[in-house]
Structure formats: C-alpha cells, structure tokens
Design an enzyme around this catalytic site. Structure first.
Site, PDB file in Angstrom:
ATOM      1  N   HIS A  82      35.695  51.896  48.102  1.00  0.00           N
ATOM      2  CA  HIS A  82      35.088  51.208  47.050  1.00  0.00           C
ATOM      3  C   HIS A  82      34.162  51.786  46.264  1.00  0.00           C
ATOM      4  CE1 HIS A  82      32.029  50.434  50.300  1.00  0.00           C
ATOM      5  NE2 HIS A  82      31.158  50.457  49.313  1.00  0.00           N
ATOM      6  N   ASP A 219      37.870  52.760  54.889  1.00  0.00           N
ATOM      7  CA  ASP A 219      37.318  52.705  53.359  1.00  0.00           C
ATOM      8  C   ASP A 219      37.097  54.188  53.244  1.00  0.00           C
ATOM      9  OD1 ASP A 219      35.869  52.059  51.084  1.00  0.00           O
ATOM     10  OD2 ASP A 219      34.849  50.416  52.189  1.00  0.00           O
ATOM     11  N   SER A 628      26.629  53.158  51.167  1.00  0.00           N
ATOM     12  CA  SER A 628      28.164  53.196  50.952  1.00  0.00           C
ATOM     13  C   SER A 628      28.497  54.599  50.818  1.00  0.00           C
ATOM     14  CB  SER A 628      28.842  52.355  49.885  1.00  0.00           C
ATOM     15  OG  SER A 628      28.418  51.006  50.445  1.00  0.00           O
TER      16      SER A 628
END
Length: 690
Positions: A82, A219, A628
């Site tokens: 992402h 991810d 992240s």
C-alpha cells in the site's frame, strides 16, 4: 519501567508496558536497552545507531509517508504494497494493469522510474534545545516560533551542506515543543519500481480485514535506489544512473520465530498524541466523527464508479485506499475511546497531576487546567465545522482542488496584469463523471451537517444553489464542471483582471476560501494558548515522573519500538500469534460472495498444500501511521517481517497505548519470499539478497 498515563488502576496509577514507546535512537535510555536485552536482543548497544553496520543505516523514510528497509548490496528496498500503491497505479493502464496483475522487472532496464518519489537515510540526530529555547522564544506565538526555528534551520543547513552537499537538515519539536532535535538526512531521488504482486494479494482482505486480526495480506512491494554512477550518491533521475551500493543493508532471516521471541520495529511513525489532555481527546472524538461521516459518503460514490469501469478503478484505487484507511481508523478509535473510558482515565491523571502541583508548587504559575478546558470548549464547535469543511472540499474532486489552489498556493507567472495561473493536464489521474458526482454529494452533505451552524455555509449556497438551482447541489456541481474553465486544458487565469472572478469555478473557490479562512481565524485565536498549555502539561508530567524514561510523541522521525511476538486475549478468547496458508485458502474459497477475498484461481492452487507456510504475525511493538513498511527485526538485527497494520481492538493507540490489546501486524518475510519465488519467479532478486 516507565509510566505514560495514569488510569483507573487503583484510581491513581498505571505503569506502562515495557513494550510501549517510540524511542529516538541517538539517546536511547540505558534502561530501555536493558529491557530489550531482557526480551532477547543479542547485540551491543552501538549496533542500533553508532556502529558502521548499525541497523538504522538500512532503514529509510519512504517518500515522506511510509518506511522501508534496504535488503541488498544493490539498493533493493522493501516496503508495503500500500506504500507503493500510487507508483503501481501510475504505471498501470487498461492494457498493462500492474495494479491488477502485478509487475516484475526481469532486468535492471525494465525497472520503472517514479516521479516525486524518494527515500531518505537518517545520518545523525542531536538535541539543540539550548540553542532554540530562550526566554524570548517562550514568549513567541506559533507563527513567530516557526519563523525563528526556520532561521536556525537555514543556518545549520548551510553548515551541513558546506561539509557535504548531498545532506539536508531539519529541526522538529519533541515532547510537545519542550525540546528540539536537529536531524540530518541524505535523500535519494531516483527510486524505481521492481516488483509488485497482484492487488488481490497485496491488499487481500480489503476493507473487510483492514485493521482486523487474523490477517493473510501479503503487503509488500519492492523498489530500487539508483545513484550517480561516479559518486554513488544522490542524483535526479537519469538513464545513466546505476543501482545504489549501500555500506550496510539488512540481512533477511528465514528461521522464523515463536511466541515470546524478541521483535523490534524501526521506522518513521507519523503522529501520536499521547500527552494530550482529556479536553483534547474529547475534541479528537468530534474530529474523528466528522472524518468518517464525510468519507463514508464520498467512498460510496467512488466505489460505484470504480465497479462500473476498469479505467476508473485504476485511477481511483489509490485514492479510495487512502480515504478508507483512516475512515475505518476513525471509527475504531472512537469505539476504543468509549470502550476503555479514556477521557475519564485522562481526567484521573490530571487530578493526580494537579495534586502534585499543589504539593510541590511546580507549574502552578503556568498550567491552568480551568483555562485549558475553557479554550477547548470554545474551539470544539469551530473545529468540528472546520473538519467537515476540510473533509468535504480539500483534496477531493479535481475542480474543487483547482478552485482552492487558484486562491491559495498557486503562484502566477508573468508580470502585472499579464500574471496568470495555469494547471497541468493530469486527466490520467481523475474521471470527469466520478469527480462531478463527488462534488455534488459533498455539497449536499456539508449543508446537512451544518444545519446547526448555517454561518459556516459558503455564500454560493444561498446566492447560487438556492436561487438558480432550486437547492439542487448536484445541478450546481454539474454546472461548474460544464461551464468553468478550471478543467480546460491550457486555460489561463489572470488574477489581476476583473474577469478573473467571473468564472463560476473561481467564484466557487473564493467562497470556499472565505469560509475556510474564517474558521482558521477563529481557531487561531485559541490555538496558541491551547498549544502553550498542552506544552506545560507535558512538561509537568515529565517533571513529576523524572525518575522514569519517556519517549516523545511521533513526528515522522526515525523511532525504535521493541517487544515480543505475542497474541492477545479478548473476552477470554486467545487471538493466536500467527496465520498460516490454510486460513488464506479458506478465505479465498469464499471469494464468490466476499469481494475482498476474491483472487485469481492460480493463487488458490499456489497455496493449497502449503500448510506450514507462515503468513502474518502479531507483536507487541508500538506503531502508528507512517510505520507502514517498517522492518521488523529479530534479536540479531535480521529481517523477519514488515509492519503493515494495527489491530481493531486498540485503535485508540495514537492517544493511548493499551499493553494488553495493542498489537502490530506484520507480513512474515517468508511469505514475501514465497510470493517472489513461486509466483514471480524473481530469481535475480532472491539471489541478490543472499
């Protein structure tokens, strides 16, 4: 052990978990390092920050909004899928849909350059509070402070660049502005996309699983840093650039972990507010509600148009993901604030702090809780309106973005009355019908939310929408999109000429700006006083607990967080600490009824029979947005995963860390390597990391 908040525990104290904290590295307290060793960290202190092969030298700020880690001698970087979303989307077309189908550059020549992307390596950090904070500085308002700090930053930057022109320096406040640190970075601006798995896997579970556990999302995405061929240093994109050769990179471990093993994240957490007063938390609650209310309305429009057109889906995939992420986060945070009684916990802490102040006399001349409460009560209604204004009109549809920029931030070119504003053609990034409808529903929703605050409705509601369009907001939006020149290619707007305001879109933007400025002005009258009192609140806490180490709130500077691989228990039900392939296959097989679990048939075949393949895992590491892509290391500084999420049951962690429930969700590095090998057949990349 350190303390962060006082709670209902004995109605007076709450010792924070040893796992809690986002610690700066250059001044890591010895007590924290000793706790890390107790958890299983095996290396000397200097292997974190000081040594030539210190692990922090492999960790990067990824493009100013995520984190990443260098994993090869040729500058290969891992981050989350992402985090690479927009880069993957920008290279996608209906004919070559890398977002949908994935991407692998089989040679260096196939690696894809990206505009406005970069990675930053932290070189050094130091405390410069004594240089910044003076008697005069204490009396400055926020604007004056900003100007003063900028002047110091400019002087220090010149000194740094005189030693090495590839460096930059920035100064940021820590501990609510009670201290100031200067951080030196080296930025690499040529960053290329190397590997991305299909969206079905990189975002597996979608919004159904977002912020939830258990997770099976793979991810990750892979980029490469390119450098000047002569200096191995930063350079703007050029076909002549070559892969960057770092002095140190993270070693990948395939040995795995077990529950209780040491885990450490290192990255760039964006923002937390754990020193925030109870009154500030009440205001945050109102802000969260406005955010998720507006985004829910907007996302319904986006999703409908995305489902109807592949071309639109490609354009809006990234926008939708960004919007929905903190839509759900805001819902979850408010749920947690209610469920744990966080406002009352903070009030209990503030009562104890007041008692300490009365006993010691410290800060009694500075920290006035009654004044702080009064200021927040005055600001909260204005803040609510401002949040609705921001969420409804800022960074939404393309016409509104341009309309606001025409009055705020666009720099005309030319001289005198020939000064003009133009907008670049970015038609590849938005869709006319989608954005037109978004503006219509935003206009309607904003009016509905402002029924009790009609003074914050821009003038066009009564002067144009009601008088010319019978109150039909969508008809007004349609008119703007059809008649304003804001969306015309190569159109010029001349602010110094009378006809500037005759364009319907320009007039619309002026009315929006007028209300936005009014709201900011009203809050500005209270912001400085609130910030000063919140700063004193933090300082008082630090003084009261001066025998304990404290970390500063996150501000997108490098931080270390340590903990253990560990499940949590909710209502007597253990969560488990990792997921394996059978749980992924089980969800995939429900894809016919749950869209977020829908994958390509080959994926089901790929994972069937891989019963022992570890997918995702939980640790007690303390993270937030910005983390992240943060590398997750074992006790020997070896890479075991990438952080990508927190869990729903602790979404108040930006303002309160619940040691019993707060967990970091990471993708297991073995899952990453499996996808690179079995799906991507990326032998050259796998060999590069060995």
């Amino acid at each position: 052990m350190k303390k962060l908040f006082l709670s209902l525990l004995a109605l007076c104290s709450l010792s924070a978990s040893a796992d809690e904290g986002m610690w700066t590295l250059y001044n890591l307290p010895q007590a924290v390092y000793e706790q890390m060793k107790g958890y299983g960290y095996e290396l000397p202190y200097d292997k974190l920050y000081q040594a030539d092969d210190a692990i922090m030298k492999a960790v990067v700020n990824f493009s100013g909004y995520c984190s990443g880690v260098v994993v090869s001698p040729d500058g290969l970087v891992f981050t989350n899928h992402h985090c690479g979303f927009e880069a993957i989307r920008s290279h996608s077309t209906v004919e070559h849909d890398y977002m949908l189908n994935g991407f692998y550059a089989k040679t260096l020549a196939d690696e894809l350059p990206n505009k406005n992307m970069f990675v930053s390596f932290m070189v050094e950090q130091k405390d410069i509070t004594d240089r910044v904070v003076t008697v005069a500085f204490e009396k400055m308002d926020r604007r004056e402070r900003s100007i003063y700090i900028d002047s110091i930053e400019n002087v220090m930057s010149k000194d740094v660049k005189a030693q090495d022109s590839t460096l930059r320096l920035e100064i940021k406040p820590f501990y609510e502005g009670n201290r100031y640190f200067a951080t030196t970075y080296r930025d690499f601006r040529d960053l290329r996309l190397v590997f991305a798995i299909p969206k079905s896997m990189g975002k597996f579970g979608g919004e159904t699983d977002n912020w939830m556990w258990p997770r099976q999302t793979c991810d990750f995405s892979v980029f490469r840093i390119y450098a000047d061929p002569k200096t191995n240093g930063p350079a703007d994109y050029s076909e002549d650039n070559v892969p960057y050769h770092p002095k140190h990179w993270a070693k990948v471990s395939t040995e795995g972990y077990k529950e209780g093993d040491f885990s450490m994240t290192m990255g760039y957490p964006g923002s937390t507010s754990r020193y925030l007063s109870s009154y500030g938390i009440e205001e945050r609650y109102v802000q969260n509600h406005a955010r998720y209310q507006v985004r829910g309305v907007k996302q319904e429009v986006m999703k409908r148009h995305m489902d109807a057109s592949e071309a639109v889906r490609i354009k809006y995939d990234s926008k939708y993901a960004q919007s929905s992420n903190y839509w759900k986060n805001s819902i979850g945070m408010n749920k947690c604030i209610d469920s744990i009684g966080l406002v009352q916990q903070k009030r209990d802490f503030e009562a104890q702090l007041r008692a300490w102040m009365d006993t010691t006399g410290y800060f009694t001349d500075k920290l006035d809780f009654g004044k702080l409460e009064q200021l927040y009560r005055q600001r909260i209604n204005v803040m609510e309106a401002y949040m609705y204004w921001m969420e409804s009109f800022a960074r939404n549809d393309e016409l509104t973005v341009r309309a606001l920029r025409a009055h705020n931030g666009s720099h005309p070119v030319g001289h005198g009355k020939r000064q003009h504003i133009t907008f670049k053609d970015n038609s590849e990034a938005w869709d006319y019908d989608t954005d037109r409808e978004i503006l219509g529903v935003m206009l309607k929703n904003y009016r509905q939310q402002m029924q009790s605050k009609p003074e914050y409705l821009p003038a066009f509601y009564t002067e144009v929408i009601d008088k010319k369009f019978d109150g039909d907001c969508q008809a007004y939006a349609d008119y703007l999109y059809k008649h304003s020149k804001l969306l015309k290619k190569k159109a010029r707007f001349y602010p110094m000429k009378k006809k500037f305001m005759k364009d319907a879109g320009i007039s619309f933007g002026f009315d929006l700006t007028d209300i936005g400025n009014e709201l900011r002005l009203k809050m500005g009258q209270m912001n400085d006083s609130i910030a000063r009192l919140e700063r004193y609140l933090c300082a008082a806490k630090l003084r009261m607990e001066e025998d304990m180490p404290h970390y500063s709130d996150a501000n997108f500077t490098m931080r270390l967080s340590y903990g253990q691989v560990k499940e949590y228990n909710l209502g007597g039900k253990p969560s488990g600490y990792q997921t394996k392939a059978p749980s992924l296959v089980a969800k995939m097989k429900t894809g016919h009824s749950i869209e977020d679990y829908r994958v390509e048939p080959e994926m089901i075949d790929l994972f069937t029979g891989q019963d022992n393949l570890s997918l995702c895992f939980l640790t007690t590491n303390d993270i937030t947005g910005g983390n992240s892509g943060s590398p997750m290391f074992d006790g020997q500084n070896r890479l075991i995963g990438l952080a990508f999420d927190g869990n729903w049951d602790s979404l108040s962690s930006d303002i309160f860390f619940d040691s019993q429930l707060a967990r970091c969700i990471g993708v297991d590095i073995r899952y990453v390597l499996f996808m690179m090998d079995k799906w991507g057949h990326a032998d050259r990349l796998l060999n590069e990391m060995r």
